[in-house]
Design an enzyme around this catalytic site. Structure first.
Site, short mmCIF file in Angstrom:
data_model
loop_
_atom_site.label_atom_id
_atom_site.label_comp_id
_atom_site.label_asym_id
_atom_site.label_seq_id
_atom_site.Cartn_x
_atom_site.Cartn_y
_atom_site.Cartn_z
N CYS A 69 44.94 3.57 67.02
CA CYS A 69 43.60 2.97 67.14
C CYS A 69 42.48 3.83 66.55
CB CYS A 69 43.30 2.66 68.60
SG CYS A 69 43.43 4.06 69.73
N HIS A 70 42.78 5.00 66.07
CA HIS A 70 41.73 5.91 65.56
C HIS A 70 42.20 6.52 64.26
CE1 HIS A 70 39.21 9.62 65.52
NE2 HIS A 70 38.34 8.85 66.13
N PHE A 71 42.04 5.97 63.19
CA PHE A 71 41.38 4.74 62.77
C PHE A 71 42.41 3.85 62.11
CE2 PHE A 71 38.15 8.08 62.52
CZ PHE A 71 37.12 7.53 63.25
N VAL A 76 44.03 9.58 62.76
CA VAL A 76 43.68 10.97 63.00
C VAL A 76 43.45 11.14 64.51
CG1 VAL A 76 41.22 10.57 62.54
CG2 VAL A 76 42.16 12.87 62.31
#
EC number: 4.2.1.59
Length: 171
Positions: A69-71, A76
């Site tokens: 979910c990041h990103f 990362v």
């Protein structure tokens, strides 16, 4: 109270449930927010200031929740999770020394990010040196730390502060 000088994942989970140092000791977060897999070294008189040190590790793999979910398309590890791990370790140190109460992050002097944790990394290493320990009405630990990924320093933080409170209702 346990005075072991290293702890495995099961020990850290037990700490999160109040089962490692006692039910009134500061707890680590559990599940996804526990950002530590093991503590390989902890002592009360080592480190740069002779007041204690901790070395801990987190194993990295592409399936870790935050990479999903990041990103999107640019996975990362969020920098705030590494910073939180450092606060977790200061609180753990105080519990290991016998403090009782609930741990809360109180601040940090300076944080520098000079790299990133990507899904192909293997291991994050946290290295903290305790600068000050306060055991009065307020119990507090202050530490400096670095975070490495696969042996390369990528974060540094000074004056990480964690307090241990008997009552957090007015915090």
């Amino acid at each position: 109270m346990s005075k072991a000088n290293s702890f495995n994942k099961e020990d850290l989970i037990a700490c999160g449930h109040g089962e490692l140092f006692g039910e009134h000791s500061p707890r680590l977060p559990i599940d996804n927010m526990l950002m530590i897999d093991r503590i390989t070294k902890i002592n009360a008189d080592g480190g740069e200031f002779g007041k204690g040190e901790i070395v801990a590790e987190l194993d990295i793999n592409p399936e870790l929740w935050f990479f999903k979910c990041h990103f999107d398309g640019d996975p990362v590890m969020p920098g705030c999770l590494g910073l939180d791990a450092l606060w977790q370790l200061v609180g753990f140190f105080l519990g290991w020394e016998g403090a009782e109460g609930k741990g809360r992050a109180l601040g940090v002097g300076e944080v520098k990010f000079t790299g990133q944790v990507l899904p192909d990394a293997k291991k994050v290493t946290y290295k903290l040196t305790v600068k000050r320990k306060v055991y009065r009405k307020l119990v507090m630990g202050i530490a400096d730390a670095v975070m490495e990924v696969d042996g390369r320093e990528i974060y540094s933080a000074t004056d990480l502060k964690v307090g241990i409170f008997k009552d957090t209702s007015s915090f």
